[in-house]
Design a protein around this motif. Sequence first.
Motif, PDB file in Angstrom:
ATOM      1  N   LEU A  98       0.928  -0.939  -0.029  1.00 46.79           N
ATOM      2  CA  LEU A  98      -0.379   0.061  -0.055  1.00 46.79           C
ATOM      3  C   LEU A  98       0.633   1.000   0.018  1.00 46.79           C
ATOM      4  N   THR A  99       0.130   2.525  -0.443  1.00 51.39           N
ATOM      5  CA  THR A  99       0.974   3.620  -0.447  1.00 51.39           C
ATOM      6  C   THR A  99       0.298   4.516   0.824  1.00 51.39           C
ATOM      7  N   HIS A 107       5.064   6.630   1.677  1.00 52.34           N
ATOM      8  CA  HIS A 107       5.354   6.413   2.802  1.00 52.34           C
ATOM      9  C   HIS A 107       4.849   4.680   1.712  1.00 52.34           C
ATOM     10  N   ALA A 108       5.760   3.134   1.880  1.00 51.94           N
ATOM     11  CA  ALA A 108       5.544   2.427   0.878  1.00 51.94           C
ATOM     12  C   ALA A 108       5.223   1.737   1.965  1.00 51.94           C
ATOM     13  N   LEU A 109       3.773   1.107   2.088  1.00 50.39           N
ATOM     14  CA  LEU A 109       3.713  -0.438   3.216  1.00 50.39           C
ATOM     15  C   LEU A 109       3.658  -1.993   2.948  1.00 50.39           C
ATOM     16  N   GLY A 110       4.315  -2.570   3.165  1.00 46.56           N
ATOM     17  CA  GLY A 110       4.952  -4.250   3.236  1.00 46.56           C
ATOM     18  C   GLY A 110       4.220  -4.838   4.302  1.00 46.56           C
ATOM     19  N   PRO A 111       3.541  -5.802   4.759  1.00 42.45           N
ATOM     20  CA  PRO A 111       3.593  -6.896   5.545  1.00 42.45           C
ATOM     21  C   PRO A 111       4.819  -6.273   6.650  1.00 42.45           C
ATOM     22  N   GLY A 112       3.823  -6.232   8.108  1.00 47.58           N
ATOM     23  CA  GLY A 112       4.249  -5.621   9.155  1.00 47.58           C
ATOM     24  C   GLY A 112       4.680  -3.838   9.311  1.00 47.58           C
ATOM     25  N   SER A 113       4.104  -3.551   8.232  1.00 48.79           N
ATOM     26  CA  SER A 113       3.923  -2.231   8.905  1.00 48.79           C
ATOM     27  C   SER A 113       3.129  -1.427   9.448  1.00 48.79           C
ATOM     28  N   TYR A 114       3.785  -0.551  10.418  1.00 50.22           N
ATOM     29  CA  TYR A 114       2.472  -0.330  11.128  1.00 50.22           C
ATOM     30  C   TYR A 114       2.587   1.088  11.544  1.00 50.22           C
ATOM     31  N   VAL A 115       1.472   2.621  11.492  1.00 48.53           N
ATOM     32  CA  VAL A 115       1.159   3.544  11.464  1.00 48.53           C
ATOM     33  C   VAL A 115       0.503   3.906  12.513  1.00 48.53           C
ATOM     34  N   TYR A 116       0.953   4.622  13.844  1.00 43.19           N
ATOM     35  CA  TYR A 116       0.388   5.446  14.036  1.00 43.19           C
ATOM     36  C   TYR A 116      -0.484   6.920  13.801  1.00 43.19           C
TER      37      TYR A 116
END
Length: 271
Positions: A98-99, A107-116
């Motif tokens: 996901l972007t 930010h490029a997100l993949g498995p394990g990405s965490y966003v607050y």
Amino acid sequence: MSYHVPRGGLPPQSALTTDRARFTEAYAVIPARTLSDITASRLPHWEQTRLWVLARPLSGFAETFSQYVVEVAAGGGNTDVEDEVDAEAVLFVVDGSLTLNLDGTEHALGPGSYVYLPPATPWALRNHSDATATFHWIRKAYQRVDGIDVPEPFVTREQDVDAIPMPDTDGAWATTRFVDQADLRHDMHVNIVTFEPGGAIPFPETHVMEHGLYVLEGKAVYLLNEDWVEVEAGDFMWLRAFCPQACYAGGPGQFRYLLYKDVNRHVGLTL
């Protein structure tokens, strides 16, 4: 890292109806197979997206948070995100790419990405890949305190955060914490808890924090109030405040879950 990903569908007509689903005054168990096509929902302003609602504020159920599992198809994403002005959120990606546009920065997100995401933060997600992407979206109404700043948004990955072994467990039980426990700006923690095969919570925890637990990997026997319940990857558990809880990890691999809890605020004195 391994993360369970729901794929929808529907159990066959030959499947047994008997299940591990539970809904009690103290806890609930939503088994993985409940996340089927007929229990999925959709949201306004989200394109090519469906989701499963695991928890929502409701009398006799979750009081402090909501939790979704969100599946975004190729080309999908959102044009508007949050209706609640005080809502903070954690996003945790379990599949696909996901972007994230966070206040103008991608930010490029993949498995394990965490966003607050603190309240009133402009953000958007888009799936630019050819495959579906899946993430958890946990929301809570932020409790402001005079003299304490609202936390900043941040993006990290589970792979970049060390799991901390619990004391006197020889590493059989560890917690990956994405927020400093001493940081009183935060009123919720969303952690990952990992047990090695045979690891255990060796006493019935009984405490004020409400919990949401989504099993990312493995299996265990979990004590929920007075009942021992088998759980496995893809199951969700809600635990009311003060619900006794403990577990034994069943192996053969690790038992891991995404854990929500409310923290660091005075107890309200009105119902």
